[in-house]
Design an enzyme around this catalytic site. Sequence first.
Site, mmCIF file in Angstrom:
data_model
loop_
_atom_site.group_PDB
_atom_site.id
_atom_site.type_symbol
_atom_site.label_atom_id
_atom_site.label_comp_id
_atom_site.label_asym_id
_atom_site.label_seq_id
_atom_site.Cartn_x
_atom_site.Cartn_y
_atom_site.Cartn_z
ATOM 1 N N CYS A 59 -3.906 10.535 6.082
ATOM 2 C CA CYS A 59 -2.003 9.933 5.638
ATOM 3 C C CYS A 59 -0.807 11.450 5.750
ATOM 4 O O CYS A 59 -0.223 11.491 6.913
ATOM 5 C CB CYS A 59 -2.099 9.021 5.205
ATOM 6 N N ASP B 151 -13.950 -2.027 19.008
ATOM 7 C CA ASP B 151 -13.640 -0.825 19.385
ATOM 8 C C ASP B 151 -14.526 -0.205 20.190
ATOM 9 O O ASP B 151 -15.257 -0.747 20.245
ATOM 10 C CB ASP B 151 -14.608 -0.349 17.624
ATOM 11 N N PHE C 211 1.934 6.222 -10.137
ATOM 12 C CA PHE C 211 1.535 6.521 -9.398
ATOM 13 C C PHE C 211 1.196 8.008 -8.863
ATOM 14 O O PHE C 211 0.723 8.567 -9.064
ATOM 15 C CB PHE C 211 2.505 5.989 -8.180
HETATM 16 N N1 LIG Z 1 -6.659 4.908 6.446
HETATM 17 C C1 LIG Z 1 -5.140 4.834 5.719
HETATM 18 O O1 LIG Z 1 -5.341 4.353 4.612
HETATM 19 C C2 LIG Z 1 -4.081 3.850 6.614
HETATM 20 C C3 LIG Z 1 -3.472 4.270 7.774
HETATM 21 N N2 LIG Z 1 -3.096 4.128 8.574
HETATM 22 C C4 LIG Z 1 -2.207 4.288 9.808
HETATM 23 O O2 LIG Z 1 -3.002 3.461 10.683
HETATM 24 C C5 LIG Z 1 -4.014 4.192 11.752
HETATM 25 C C6 LIG Z 1 -4.699 4.339 11.927
HETATM 26 O O3 LIG Z 1 -5.819 4.827 10.497
HETATM 27 P P1 LIG Z 1 -7.418 4.871 10.254
HETATM 28 O O4 LIG Z 1 -7.792 3.029 9.934
HETATM 29 O O5 LIG Z 1 -7.023 5.828 8.640
HETATM 30 O O6 LIG Z 1 -8.455 5.367 11.496
HETATM 31 P P2 LIG Z 1 -9.416 5.782 11.937
HETATM 32 O O7 LIG Z 1 -9.664 6.612 12.270
HETATM 33 O O8 LIG Z 1 -10.241 5.351 10.380
HETATM 34 O O9 LIG Z 1 -9.896 4.179 12.182
HETATM 35 C C7 LIG Z 1 -9.652 4.735 13.686
HETATM 36 C C8 LIG Z 1 -10.316 3.833 14.934
HETATM 37 O O10 LIG Z 1 -10.119 3.093 16.329
HETATM 38 C C9 LIG Z 1 -10.921 3.067 17.364
HETATM 39 N N3 LIG Z 1 -10.437 3.609 18.648
HETATM 40 C C10 LIG Z 1 -10.372 4.192 18.856
HETATM 41 N N4 LIG Z 1 -9.711 4.318 20.243
HETATM 42 C C11 LIG Z 1 -9.512 3.313 20.207
HETATM 43 C C12 LIG Z 1 -9.522 2.437 22.149
HETATM 44 N N5 LIG Z 1 -9.050 2.964 22.560
HETATM 45 N N6 LIG Z 1 -9.785 0.951 21.736
HETATM 46 C C13 LIG Z 1 -10.815 0.621 20.326
HETATM 47 N N7 LIG Z 1 -11.019 1.560 19.811
HETATM 48 C C14 LIG Z 1 -10.180 2.859 19.658
HETATM 49 C C15 LIG Z 1 -12.008 4.907 17.001
HETATM 50 O O11 LIG Z 1 -13.539 4.442 16.916
HETATM 51 C C16 LIG Z 1 -11.647 4.166 15.386
HETATM 52 O O12 LIG Z 1 -12.522 3.403 15.555
HETATM 53 C C17 LIG Z 1 -2.851 6.064 11.756
HETATM 54 O O13 LIG Z 1 -2.529 5.229 12.108
HETATM 55 C C18 LIG Z 1 -3.374 5.562 10.607
HETATM 56 O O14 LIG Z 1 -1.756 6.722 10.221
HETATM 57 C C19 LIG Z 1 -1.560 3.302 7.961
HETATM 58 C C20 LIG Z 1 -1.568 2.939 6.521
HETATM 59 C C21 LIG Z 1 -2.928 3.158 5.765
HETATM 60 O O1 LIG Z 2 -0.157 5.390 5.651
HETATM 61 C C1 LIG Z 2 -0.729 5.662 4.467
HETATM 62 O O2 LIG Z 2 -1.988 6.119 5.544
HETATM 63 C C2 LIG Z 2 -1.238 5.329 3.288
HETATM 64 O O3 LIG Z 2 -1.004 6.818 2.941
HETATM 65 C C3 LIG Z 2 -1.117 6.714 1.523
HETATM 66 O O4 LIG Z 2 -2.128 6.059 1.087
HETATM 67 P P1 LIG Z 2 -3.466 6.515 0.605
HETATM 68 O O5 LIG Z 2 -3.263 8.185 1.721
HETATM 69 O O6 LIG Z 2 -4.284 7.063 1.329
HETATM 70 O O7 LIG Z 2 -3.451 7.247 -0.978
HETATM 71 P P2 LIG Z 2 -2.916 7.810 -1.949
HETATM 72 O O8 LIG Z 2 -3.139 7.215 -3.270
HETATM 73 O O9 LIG Z 2 -1.369 7.822 -1.700
HETATM 74 O O10 LIG Z 2 -2.840 9.371 -2.315
HETATM 75 C C4 LIG Z 2 -2.969 9.739 -1.276
HETATM 76 C C5 LIG Z 2 -2.998 11.904 -1.285
HETATM 77 O O11 LIG Z 2 -2.068 11.364 -2.653
HETATM 78 C C6 LIG Z 2 -2.731 12.325 -3.717
HETATM 79 N N1 LIG Z 2 -1.561 12.416 -5.286
HETATM 80 C C7 LIG Z 2 -1.388 11.219 -5.964
HETATM 81 C C8 LIG Z 2 -0.258 11.114 -6.638
HETATM 82 C C9 LIG Z 2 0.068 12.095 -6.804
HETATM 83 O O12 LIG Z 2 0.670 11.869 -8.109
HETATM 84 N N2 LIG Z 2 -0.625 13.088 -6.762
HETATM 85 C C10 LIG Z 2 -1.187 13.644 -5.793
HETATM 86 O O13 LIG Z 2 -1.840 14.739 -5.563
HETATM 87 C C11 LIG Z 2 -3.819 11.726 -4.225
HETATM 88 O O14 LIG Z 2 -4.985 12.455 -4.678
HETATM 89 C C12 LIG Z 2 -4.745 11.634 -2.766
HETATM 90 O O15 LIG Z 2 -4.850 12.790 -2.547
HETATM 91 C C13 LIG Z 2 0.373 6.151 0.606
HETATM 92 O O16 LIG Z 2 0.080 5.308 -0.827
HETATM 93 C C14 LIG Z 2 -0.036 4.211 1.352
HETATM 94 O O17 LIG Z 2 1.262 3.366 0.888
HETATM 95 C C15 LIG Z 2 0.064 4.513 3.231
HETATM 96 O O18 LIG Z 2 -0.167 3.438 3.485
#
Ligand SMILES: NC(=O)C1=CN([C@@H]2O[C@H](COP(=O)(O)OP(=O)(O)OC[C@H]3O[C@@H](n4cnc5c(N)ncnc54)[C@H](O)[C@@H]3O)[C@@H](O)[C@H]2O)C=CC1
Ligand SMILES: O=C(O)[C@H]1O[C@H](OP(=O)(O)OP(=O)(O)OC[C@H]2O[C@@H](n3ccc(=O)[nH]c3=O)[C@H](O)[C@@H]2O)[C@H](O)[C@@H](O)[C@@H]1O
Length: 445
Positions: A278, A30, A267
């Site tokens: 997201c 990172d 869900f």
């Molecule tokens: N948060 C979630 O639950 C999910 C997120 N995603 C996707 O995954 C991706 C990452 O999301 P998050 O983990 O939530 O992001 P985040 O914002 O929590 O973490 C991103 C990290 O990348 C680092 N970073 C940025 N530029 C960099 C570089 N050039 N080299 C090394 N590190 C660098 C930042 O300092 C930060 O720690 C996004 O595209 C998001 O849409 C997909 C599924 C679930």
């Molecule tokens: O791409 C992503 O980042 C992720 O986005 C969501 O995950 P997340 O945002 O962490 O959490 P969820 O449980 O999906 O909830 C998202 C939002 O929807 C809301 N929600 C969920 C369910 C529902 O019935 N109503 C509702 O308002 C939750 O309260 C929350 O604010 C998806 O569930 C993941 O599969 C996906 O990987």
Amino acid sequence: MKVVVVGTGYVGLVSGVGLAEIGHEVVCVDVDQAKVESIRRGEPPIHEEGLPALLKKQVDAGRLTASTDLGAALAGADVSLIAVGTPFDGSVIDLQYVKQAATDIGRHLPKGRYHVVCVKSTVVPGTTSDVVGPLVEAASGLVAGRDFGLCMNPEFLAEGTAVKDFMNPDRIVIGTREARTESVMRELYAPFARTEVVVTTPSTAEMGKYTANALLATLISFSNEIADLCSRCGDVDVVDVLRTVYLDRRISPVTPQGRVSPGVLAFLHPGTGFGGSCFPKDLKALAAFGSAKGAMPGILDAVIARNRLQPGVLVDLAKQRLGSLAGRRIAVLGLAFKPGTDDIRESPAVPVIRMLLDEQATVVAHDPIAIEPTSRVLSSPRLSFTGSLEDALQGADAALLVTSWPQYKELPQLLRGKDIPLVDGRRFISPADLPAYEGIGRARS
Ligand SMILES: NC(=O)C1=CN([C@@H]2O[C@H](COP(=O)(O)OP(=O)(O)OC[C@H]3O[C@@H](n4cnc5c(N)ncnc54)[C@H](O)[C@@H]3O)[C@@H](O)[C@H]2O)C=CC1
Ligand SMILES: O=C(O)[C@H]1O[C@H](OP(=O)(O)OP(=O)(O)OC[C@H]2O[C@@H](n3ccc(=O)[nH]c3=O)[C@H](O)[C@@H]2O)[C@H](O)[C@@H](O)[C@@H]1O
């Protein structure tokens, strides 16, 4: 295998720890020195159930290390996973972090071995093949598909259950045009032998990820729109309406005993709307991407529009109950965008509190772990925070439930004998358990 994870946020760190747990050697890279130091100490910079113990275990075992030095990390590595943020910049997806990561990887691409560059971040179709691949080629002087592999492997974990989700994937999507890259990725995930694998093109993998999020968000906004209709009908409750709909074998799975099980119902809860890092940004990015391609993403636009209305629906319910909110003391229960996380990005609690303050109410906000990040974005002489549910309810004229934290199941007991109406923004409490109850999607009591 040796794996380098670039970006150690929710996805990068959880994926890194999970991959170490299934036997790989992982380096988490990172640009944020503080995050790297925290990971080195075995302390996750994010709140996620099960992560502290698993991270400590992998750090102590030497299977997971952390660094800001990408060049050193990539030496001898088989795969690099790009897991940096992909925010929405107001009009399109912002790929600056992905581009930087691709260029940085290209500069240090291991020579003399087949290294797979894999995008895990959520990106619009075409990004891996048309943006990441060419940037790695330009920085390395090597050719994608011949000298190094290129892949898109979306992540589906949800915050709050991230570790469990990563370790028990519903599906693994491998988006690549190269057989060699496919076999490297299959080897990476080999321990998840029972999980279905979808092998497809990088762009299809990218589109599949967006479509999965878009469908879930659409179901939420659809449920919320139906909830609004229900609340105007008298004697109609959206919870039973949706139960009636989703207990359909074409929507929900059938158990081996032949019963239709809740499926998507498990869900879905009508309520204050979706937040988080997201759904909001992915829906906007997909709609903008579609418009730019000449499509008419009317459904996606409507999903976003309905979601914007939901915080106001909750505040209106409180107003209908109390009349004017001016000078009233309102307990807001829950600040995190969902339970199990301290993440408040796009949390509906923030607009709810702003609206209450605009109505001249006094707000006492409760959350078990998300007070600190919220206090950085919201402040007012009429806003205070507390980690004690009892204190939040003390002297309140109404309580608004915004996040379904498990401890709120105690509310019927805590509110017994008190004249404090509960306005349930998550349909989390049974109306029968409270004398004064208002819930989204239900005729007023
Ligand atoms: N948060 C979630 O639950 C999910 C997120 N995603 C996707 O995954 C991706 C990452 O999301 P998050 O983990 O939530 O992001 P985040 O914002 O929590 O973490 C991103 C990290 O990348 C680092 N970073 C940025 N530029 C960099 C570089 N050039 N080299 C090394 N590190 C660098 C930042 O300092 C930060 O720690 C996004 O595209 C998001 O849409 C997909 C599924 C679930
Ligand atoms: O791409 C992503 O980042 C992720 O986005 C969501 O995950 P997340 O945002 O962490 O959490 P969820 O449980 O999906 O909830 C998202 C939002 O929807 C809301 N929600 C969920 C369910 C529902 O019935 N109503 C509702 O308002 C939750 O309260 C929350 O604010 C998806 O569930 C993941 O599969 C996906 O990987």
